[in-house]
Motif scaffolding. Structure first.
Motif, mmCIF file in Angstrom:
data_model
loop_
_atom_site.group_PDB
_atom_site.id
_atom_site.type_symbol
_atom_site.label_atom_id
_atom_site.label_comp_id
_atom_site.label_asym_id
_atom_site.label_seq_id
_atom_site.Cartn_x
_atom_site.Cartn_y
_atom_site.Cartn_z
ATOM 1 N N ASN A 46 3.027 -2.410 7.894
ATOM 2 C CA ASN A 46 1.675 -2.809 8.307
ATOM 3 C C ASN A 46 0.932 -3.549 7.196
ATOM 4 O OD1 ASN A 46 1.689 -0.273 7.050
ATOM 5 N ND2 ASN A 46 -0.276 0.286 7.924
ATOM 6 N N ARG A 49 2.428 -7.396 7.111
ATOM 7 C CA ARG A 49 1.961 -8.243 8.216
ATOM 8 C C ARG A 49 0.638 -8.926 7.898
ATOM 9 N NH1 ARG A 49 4.296 -4.092 11.553
ATOM 10 N NH2 ARG A 49 2.385 -2.877 11.477
ATOM 11 N N ARG A 50 -0.073 -8.438 6.908
ATOM 12 C CA ARG A 50 -1.410 -8.941 6.626
ATOM 13 C C ARG A 50 -1.425 -10.097 5.627
ATOM 14 N NH1 ARG A 50 -4.386 -3.588 5.262
ATOM 15 N NH2 ARG A 50 -6.203 -4.933 5.084
ATOM 16 N N ASP A 53 4.797 -13.987 4.397
ATOM 17 C CA ASP A 53 6.027 -13.325 3.944
ATOM 18 C C ASP A 53 6.335 -13.582 2.475
ATOM 19 O OD1 ASP A 53 6.394 -12.259 6.463
ATOM 20 O OD2 ASP A 53 7.898 -13.741 7.057
#
Length: 138
Positions: A46, A49-50, A53
């Motif tokens: 989680n 994802r913010r 990559d």
């Protein structure tokens, strides 16, 4: 003198990474120091994802204390691991750390990018820690 080119050299680095992560995983079982979660090859899903990559390319292990993600942990430490079987006594120099012609891909640049990305996930919280773990002297 051993030959550490190719797969043999790569395998020793992989072994170091796996043993280092296993050592942390065992620490989780001891339930000491508030160490609650470990991510290998990046951050908790989680958290990753913010950000883009490539932000996490320099992260081999992430240690979470007091929580299992950046938003809830009281402390987060990023670790980048570098192991050399061929030249264990070759020191890390400033020039080597910053990468010469490839500065954006250097050890320090990648760790700094991940640190900044993680710091952005923790506004108002303590700054993350960052470590270079190596068998070579600095």
């Amino acid at each position: 003198m051993s030959d550490f080119r190719g797969a043999r050299g790569s395998n020793t680095g992989d072994d170091f990474h796996e043993l280092w992560a296993t050592r942390h995983a065992i620490r989780l079982l001891l339930n000491e120091d508030g160490f609650e979660a470990l991510a290998v090859e990046g951050l908790a899903a989680n958290d990753e994802r913010r950000a883009a990559d490539e932000t996490w390319d320099g992260v081999d292990c992430t240690l979470y204390f007091g929580g299992s993600d950046a938003a809830h942990a009281t402390e987060v430490v990023l670790e980048q691991l570098k192991y050399s079987a061929a030249a264990p006594t070759t020191p890390w120099t400033v020039a080597r750390l910053v990468g010469g012609d490839r500065r954006e891909k250097s050890v320090i640049a990648r760790l700094a990018k991940a640190w900044k990305g993680l710091a952005d996930l923790r506004p108002g919280s303590s700054a993350p820690g960052a470590k270079l773990v190596s068998n070579q002297p600095i």
